[in-house]
Every structure is written in C-alpha cells, then in structure tokens.
Design a protein around this motif. Structure first.
Motif: not given
Length: 196
Positions: A64-68
């Motif tokens: 969720e952090m690395l992508n969105r």
C-alpha cells in the motif's frame, strides 16, 4: 441451518471486536500514523515484519505504501522483510530462524527509519529480536499485537507505540490488524497529501 449460524457468529464476533478496539486504539493509531508520516517526511523508510498471517499483513502494508492506497500519489518507501526467500532461508540456515528479521534490519535500517512489528500473540521470537535490532539502529517501533501483548509488550520503550487488539482470538486480532493497517495508510496519505 448450522452453517449459516456459524457465519453470522463470525461476522458478529468480528464486528464486536472492532467496535471494542476502536475505543481503545484510536489514540495509538493516530500517534503511530504521525510517527510514520514524520519518518517519511524526513526521508526515512518503514520496515515491516511478522510471521504467517502477520507476514501477509507486513507485505500488505508495504504494498500500500510502495504502490498506492486509495488515491493516486507517488510511492512511499517501505520494505516488508518477509518476502526474500533466499535471504530468509540463508539466515535461518546459517544463524537461526530468530534472526531472520534482525539481520536484515541491521543491514538495511538506519537511524530514523521505523519498524512495524506484527505479532498476534506478542511472543514471536524473531519479531522480538527485530525490535532489539531496531533499537540498536536507532529506529522507533510500532508494534501490532493482541492478547496481553506478550514478550513484545515487555521490550517496548516509551519511544515505541503498541497497538494491542483486545482479544484472545487470533482470527479477530488479525482482522483488526488489517483494519489498523488501512487506518494507518489512510492517515499517512491525508497527512502527506491533504484531504481528498
């Protein structure tokens, strides 16, 4: 039908646990989100770890952090320490399973980074060792736990944050952990990128 009754019981137990947790965990979640946001603003990253379902939660958070999460935005630096099987198995083989996260933290973590340590029981030895390694590296810890907090509760300091689910059921604890992770992702996005 008996099956339908069991399904309804699971839903009710999950809802009841979440409602109880919402009252208790509101402040620790808000504080944890502020700490995570501050770390990211200051150019640091968030490392996460856990075993089994908690490993899945660690990976869920970092993805969720690395992508969105729920909005278009740049990726944010987060690493799940549970995903590199060659590293995990070599550390377990050459040293000990209790060191699989700690050795990665000592290699990848820098002062100001943050550790998200996840354990439903609070007694996972490798997560406890990860917390010790994070402390050596000058990294604050946010711990997701359950039950009485286990060993993790006893090794945390006043600089750390424990988000402890008020339940004895592993399934209920994991369900709340996922909701907590979604709360953290949402709050981080709002603090970094504004309200939508």
């Amino acid at each position: 039908m008996v099956v339908n009754k069991h399904i309804q019981q699971h839903f009710k137990a999950s809802i009841d646990t979440k409602l109880q947790a919402a009252q208790i965990l509101e402040e620790p979640i808000a504080t944890a989100a502020r700490h995570m946001t501050d770390a990211l603003i200051n150019g640091h990253k968030i490392l996460s770890c856990g075993n089994g379902g908690s490993a899945g939660d660690a990976q869920h958070f970092s993805s969720e952090m690395l992508n969105r999460f729920e909005r278009e935005r740049r990726g944010l630096p987060a690493i799940a320490l549970t995903t590199d099987t060659s590293t995990l198995t070599s550390i377990a083989n050459d040293y000990s399973y209790t060191q699989i996260f700690a050795r990665q933290i000592r290699a990848l973590g820098v002062p100001g980074d943050l550790l998200l340590a996840i354990s439903t029981s609070g007694n996972s030895e490798n997560v406890v060792e990860a917390i010790h390694a994070a402390r050596e590296r000058g990294m604050p810890v946010i711990a997701l736990s359950g039950r009485d907090g286990g060993t993790i509760h006893t090794v945390l300091t006043e600089d750390d944050i424990e988000i402890r689910v008020p339940s004895e059921s592993t399934a209920r604890i994991q369900e709340v952990h996922l909701l907590v992770i979604h709360c953290l992702c949402d709050l981080i996005d709002r603090q970094l990128f504004g309200e939508t």
